[in-house]
Design a protein around this motif. Structure first.
Motif, PDB file in Angstrom:
ATOM      1  N   SER A 148       0.765  -1.313   0.330  1.00 42.48           N
ATOM      2  CA  SER A 148       0.299  -0.204   0.018  1.00 42.48           C
ATOM      3  C   SER A 148       0.749   1.161  -0.122  1.00 42.48           C
ATOM      4  O   SER A 148       2.273   1.217   0.684  1.00 42.48           O
ATOM      5  N   PRO A 149       0.700   2.195  -0.655  1.00 45.90           N
ATOM      6  CA  PRO A 149       1.573   3.208  -0.628  1.00 45.90           C
ATOM      7  C   PRO A 149       1.840   4.341   1.061  1.00 45.90           C
ATOM      8  O   PRO A 149       0.679   4.389   1.809  1.00 45.90           O
ATOM      9  N   ARG A 154       1.895   9.328  -1.378  1.00 46.19           N
ATOM     10  CA  ARG A 154       0.356   9.630  -1.512  1.00 46.19           C
ATOM     11  C   ARG A 154       0.231  11.036  -1.556  1.00 46.19           C
ATOM     12  O   ARG A 154      -0.402  11.295  -2.660  1.00 46.19           O
ATOM     13  N   LEU A 157       1.810  12.099  -5.046  1.00 50.20           N
ATOM     14  CA  LEU A 157       1.735  11.497  -6.441  1.00 50.20           C
ATOM     15  C   LEU A 157       0.868  12.298  -7.450  1.00 50.20           C
ATOM     16  O   LEU A 157       0.960  12.411  -9.040  1.00 50.20           O
ATOM     17  N   THR A 165       5.330   0.820  -8.926  1.00 55.07           N
ATOM     18  CA  THR A 165       5.188  -0.101  -8.069  1.00 55.07           C
ATOM     19  C   THR A 165       5.550  -1.588  -8.224  1.00 55.07           C
ATOM     20  O   THR A 165       6.397  -1.910  -8.896  1.00 55.07           O
ATOM     21  N   THR A 170      -0.490  -3.502  -6.309  1.00 53.05           N
ATOM     22  CA  THR A 170      -1.084  -1.827  -5.714  1.00 53.05           C
ATOM     23  C   THR A 170      -0.978  -0.886  -6.754  1.00 53.05           C
ATOM     24  O   THR A 170      -1.699   0.168  -7.179  1.00 53.05           O
ATOM     25  N   VAL A 174      -3.640   2.261  -7.107  1.00 55.00           N
ATOM     26  CA  VAL A 174      -4.147   3.676  -7.676  1.00 55.00           C
ATOM     27  C   VAL A 174      -4.509   3.920  -8.560  1.00 55.00           C
ATOM     28  O   VAL A 174      -4.991   4.680  -8.536  1.00 55.00           O
ATOM     29  N   ALA A 179      -6.331   5.148  -4.069  1.00 51.45           N
ATOM     30  CA  ALA A 179      -4.856   5.048  -2.871  1.00 51.45           C
ATOM     31  C   ALA A 179      -5.454   6.344  -1.887  1.00 51.45           C
ATOM     32  O   ALA A 179      -4.269   6.489  -1.385  1.00 51.45           O
ATOM     33  N   ALA A 185      -4.297   9.702  -8.872  1.00 57.64           N
ATOM     34  CA  ALA A 185      -4.331   8.368  -9.814  1.00 57.64           C
ATOM     35  C   ALA A 185      -4.452   9.293 -10.871  1.00 57.64           C
ATOM     36  O   ALA A 185      -3.816   7.818 -11.740  1.00 57.64           O
ATOM     37  N   ALA A 194      -0.202   5.182 -12.403  1.00 60.89           N
ATOM     38  CA  ALA A 194       1.048   3.331 -11.658  1.00 60.89           C
ATOM     39  C   ALA A 194       1.198   2.330 -13.016  1.00 60.89           C
ATOM     40  O   ALA A 194       0.214   2.243 -13.952  1.00 60.89           O
TER      41      ALA A 194
END
Length: 393
Positions: A148-149, A154, A157, A165, A170, A174, A179, A185, A194
């Protein structure tokens, strides 16, 4: 000479003189723990071999400075940082001003260095750097090792071009917008930011020599070697649990204990079959080659290195009372895949600890075979490709 002649001569020079190309430049960032530096350590020599100039932006007193500052041909730049805490602290009131100062310093540094791209491994020092890149319209990639980020990634991003990732879940989370709230995202084309590249492992990690490892540790190979790793910052709970069971462990294993910063116990120096270090650098690949099984936290960078080495693991993830639970998710993923067993720190049992280590030892060939069957693609090359594509776009 008339104007037409001058124009013709200039046109000839423009079309036929050899082009003057300058090396590409990349700024790397990431810190706070060794896990937020390890991918950068893997990238740096390959980037340099491919003609990149490398600069690093980190904190003035973090572990990243110790790991990076002495590398050849890497310029290290320190900025002000503030920790992103999830608990009450008076520093929560002052650190936002340090972060703002760090943003200003990063903006000036990036404007001065004129990099083609910024690459962030995460950690609290990375947020001002990614934001500084965005202010200078320099593309930034960020890398997330955990399932998990993290909070820093976060926050960064929305200002990044892409998120690379390790776990495929993940990337899917995202890109689906799961996320976290207010996290952008999507890129300008509406596509998810991602992309999964897999685990990036330093090539040197797999180049160790077993005989050198035994010689370095002073072990004769008569017992299997248990490597215990409490993280670069040191885990008092993990170190304490190990040492409380040390007599029982030494009946089964020779033990090498990486106990982290300020984790050494001078009372145990010289004990037969036990070696303790805060951390290892050049000697680490040889020590890992000598290890048979591992007892460790469940930070993503470390456990993927153990996976690359086919070392069965007993993982003791950092609990939710001390973290966002990312290590629990990492450990659960490895247990489901059949690479590891796990033990809960918050309901710890010495009997369970010894029993699970015995299980790993008895079935280590089975665990290693599963890891071998999983295989690992060339994640470092995939990550380098993402950097190249980001520059070309």
């Amino acid at each position: 000479m008339n104007p037409d002649s001058r124009s013709f001569t200039y046109s000839q020079r423009r079309n036929f003189d050899p082009p003057q190309s300058s090396p590409r430049r990349i700024v790397l960032t990431g810190g706070g723990s060794a896990g937020h530096v390890s991918v950068n350590l893997a990238l740096i020599p390959v980037l340099q071999q491919r003609g990149w100039d490398v600069d690093y932006i980190g904190s003035d007193n973090g572990i990243e400075k110790k790991l990076i500052a002495e590398l050849p041909d890497v310029s290290y730049h320190a900025i002000a940082t503030g920790k992103l805490r999830r608990y009450f602290s008076l520093q929560n009131f002052t650190d936002p001003f340090r972060v703002l100062k760090g943003v200003g310093q990063s903006r000036r540094l990036i404007r001065q260095l004129k990099p083609d791209v910024v690459f962030s491994k995460g950690g609290f020092v990375s947020v001002p750097v990614v934001f500084g890149a965005w202010l200078n319209r320099v593309p930034a990639l960020i890398h997330e090792s955990d399932y998990s980020p993290g909070l820093a990634n976060r926050l960064a991003l929305p200002f990044a071009s892409a998120l690379c990732t390790t776990f495929p879940e993940t990337a899917a989370s995202v890109n689906a917008g799961r996320a976290g709230r207010n996290v952008n995202a999507k890129n300008k084309n509406g596509k998810g930011k991602a992309v999964q590249v897999g685990s990036v492992v330093r090539p040197s990690i797999t180049a160790g020599d077993t005989a050198r490892g035994f010689a370095r540790l002073g072990f004769d190979g008569g017992k299997p070697v248990l490597l215990a790793a409490g993280g670069s910052l040191g885990s008092q709970a993990l170190n304490g649990n190990l040492r409380r069971n040390l007599s029982a462990l030494l009946e089964r294993f020779d033990v090498v204990h990486l106990c982290g910063r300020s984790g050494l116990d001078p009372r145990l120096e010289g004990r037969d079959g036990y070696r303790q270090f805060e951390f290892l650098n050049e000697e680490l690949p040889d020590v890992l080659a000598a290890a048979g099984i591992v007892f460790s936290r469940a930070g993503s960078n470390a456990i993927f290195e153990f996976l690359a080495l086919r070392r069965p693991m007993l993982l003791c993830p950092l609990g939710r009372s001390q973290s966002r639970g990312d290590q629990i998710l990492n450990a659960d993923s490895f247990v489901r895949a059949g690479y590891a067993e796990s033990i809960d720190e918050e309901s710890w049992s010495d009997e369970e600890f010894l029993r699970k280590l015995d299980l790993l030892l008895a079935q280590r060939e089975t665990y290693a075979a599963r890891m071998e069957a999983a295989g690992e693609g060339n994640s470092l090359e995939l990550l380098l490709r993402q950097i190249e594509e980001t520059v070309s776009r």
